[in-house]
Design a protein around this motif. Structure first.
Motif, short mmCIF file in Angstrom:
data_model
loop_
_atom_site.label_atom_id
_atom_site.label_comp_id
_atom_site.label_asym_id
_atom_site.label_seq_id
_atom_site.Cartn_x
_atom_site.Cartn_y
_atom_site.Cartn_z
N LYS A 170 30.92 -17.18 -58.36
CA LYS A 170 29.54 -17.63 -58.53
C LYS A 170 28.66 -17.15 -57.38
CE LYS A 170 27.32 -21.69 -60.51
NZ LYS A 170 27.47 -23.13 -60.85
N TYR A 172 33.26 -15.74 -64.29
CA TYR A 172 32.44 -16.93 -64.02
C TYR A 172 32.27 -17.76 -65.29
CZ TYR A 172 27.77 -19.15 -63.68
OH TYR A 172 26.71 -20.01 -63.75
N ALA A 222 27.35 -20.41 -54.87
CA ALA A 222 26.03 -20.02 -55.37
C ALA A 222 24.95 -20.25 -54.33
CB ALA A 222 25.71 -20.81 -56.64
#
Length: 508
Positions: free
Chosen positions: A299, A396, A435
């Motif tokens: 991510k 992902y 992320a």
């Protein structure tokens, strides 16, 4: 049991309500991603290349050489204050980091809360709040706001409320669809991420050069409207024993299983008949920690592209913000095919970790090629965007959907389906840490050159690959540690091998 949404009665014409739930949850989460994408498109407008042919050390030095001109909303030649300064990459990175950090922290709590509240109400509230805070960012344009903390707080608040989305929709889709062909079904379903990104990019790009505030207000309104649709139509699980309102939604074969489901609930094995799993209990499920770490690195790569790709295209291809935003959607188009391909392969091989490992292995050299080939022209950039999107988003997508659903219904839970939301939140929450780190690192590294950003992405991809290899080794080790199972399966060894080859599958 909670009452069925009254508006759902109008869907009796749908042959299979399961298909409607598939489509509804698809649109609901696509709207979440639709509201996340505008910030990456608007970055090129918040900071623009100064209208000067000479390199200047700062904007103040440039402003001193020209005649003062009255500009609407205090806009400068370099963009929107305070993002018109020379440290604009760090300031824009702070917007990404504030959203993603809040999202990562909130995700761990969201799964635990979501297990204890009705999904329909929980998701509706989150979508209405997300619409409000998304529009709030755009209102800064109309009300002439130039305070950095206003935009950061809007991002933090939006990041927190958006955590209601993923555990809710995954739990709902997991309740409606069993393990059969789950990889393919969820691979197709997970394309909502890319569809939402594409729509968000197109909507934001339409207004970015004329009135960038609408690039946030319009997606915010869309999310809020979808929240109302969620409240009216969402049914969180497939069967409602004893509820006459749902009978018209079931086929004859499905009606026959209602009595069985009723007895299951009576014995405490249904969703509302068992206690919610604890955070530590979810961590003890085999594979949760390992897949969480794999998603962290996967991510990190995906969200760095999500938040920085339009700006990279603007700098490398020298395009305006609108054209760069439109071009960046090709990465998400590739992601749609990558997610479906990953699900299909994992179903055939029956090996989720191996599928992730193969795609991650191919992604690393592809990222290196992207950094080099994208500078050769627009056509080369288009091709590499499609290939990179497929290989980066494939693993992902697989981990956040099929893997999360598999682990949330693991046999060690003994039928406790209430763990699905918590497991999903743990995996996606850990992935959200990556992320948050990816765009932050990109903002810090990019001043030294975009090549260094791609080196960082390749290192992260290699780390995800190593974790996937460890997961595969764990699977092999678990088989070797059960000699009784080997003895029992030994008499059927040859017939199993022949059957697997006949169907094109290879299994131990």
């Amino acid at each position: 049991f909670l009452p069925i949404p009254k508006a759902a009665q109008f869907c009796s014409c749908v042959p299979m309500y399961r298909a409607f739930i598939f489509s509804l949850t698809f649109l609901l989460y696509a709207s979440f991603h639709l509201s996340r994408k505008p910030i990456s498109i608007v970055k090129g407008e918040l900071h623009k290349q100064c209208a000067s042919q000479v390199e200047l050390d700062s904007y103040k030095e440039y402003a001193a050489q020209i005649q003062p001109v009255k500009k609407p909303f205090n806009a400068s030649q370099c963009g929107w204050e305070p993002f018109d300064k020379s440290n604009y990459k760090q300031l824009l990175g702070a917007l990404d980091y504030s959203f993603l950090c809040a999202y990562a922290v909130g995700m761990y709590l969201s799964g635990l809360i979501g297990e204890r509240l009705p999904i329909r109400y929980y998701l509706t509230g989150g979508m209405l709040a997300s619409g409000l805070f998304t529009a709030m960012f755009g209102l800064g344009y109309f009300y002439n706001v130039h305070n950095l903390w206003f935009y950061i707080m809007a991002q933090i608040a939006n990041g927190l409320v958006q955590t209601t989305g993923w555990p809710s929709v995954v739990t709902c889709i997991g309740n409606w669809f069993g393990k059969g062909r789950r990889g393919l079904i969820m691979g197709v379903w997970n394309s909502h991420t890319s569809v939402g990104n594409i729509l968000g990019s197109l909507i934001a790009a339409y207004w970015v050069s004329t009135c960038w505030g609408l690039s946030f207000v319009v997606p915010g309104v869309i999310v809020a409207v979808m929240g109302v649709v969620c409240f009216l139509f969402l049914i969180e699980r497939e069967c409602f024993p004893g509820d006459p309102e749902v009978q018209h939604l079931l086929t004859d074969s499905e009606k026959s299983s209602v009595s069985l489901s009723s007895s299951t609930v009576a014995t405490g094995e249904g969703r509302h008949g068992t206690s919610a799993i604890s955070f530590l209990g979810a961590l003890r499920i085999p594979g949760v920690v390992e897949f969480s770490l794999c998603l962290l690195f996967a991510k990190l790569v995906s969200y760095t592209f999500l938040f920085w790709l339009p700006l990279y295209i603007t700098n490398v291809e020298h395009l305006d913000a609108k054209r760069a935003g439109d071009l960046s959607t090709l990465f998400d188009v590739g992601g749609i095919f990558g997610g479906i391909l990953a699900g299909l392969i994992s179903d055939r091989l029956e090996k989720r970790a191996s599928t992730c490992g193969m795609m991650l292995l191919l992604a690393a050299p592809t990222l290196y090629m992207f950094s080099a080939v994208s500078k050769m022209g627009l056509e080369a950039t288009v091709v590499m965007l499609l290939i990179s999107g497929a290989l980066v988003n494939g693993p992902y997508a697989l981990i956040t959907t099929a893997v999360s659903a598999d682990l949330g219904t693991h046999k060690s839970l003994k039928g406790n389906s209430r763990a699905l939301s918590t497991v999903t939140a743990i995996i996606d929450g850990t992935g959200s840490v990556g992320a948050a780190l990816g765009p932050l690192l990109a903002g810090l590294i990019s001043p030294s050159g975009w090549n260094n950003v791609f080196y960082m992405l390749m290192v992260a991809d290699a780390c995800a690959l190593l974790v996937s290899v460890k997961i595969e080794m764990m699977c092999i080790s678990s088989v070797l540690n059960y000699p009784k199972m080997q003895i029992v399966l030994l008499p059927f060894q040859y017939s199993v091998v022949v059957l697997d080859f006949q169907w094109g599958r290879f299994a131990v």
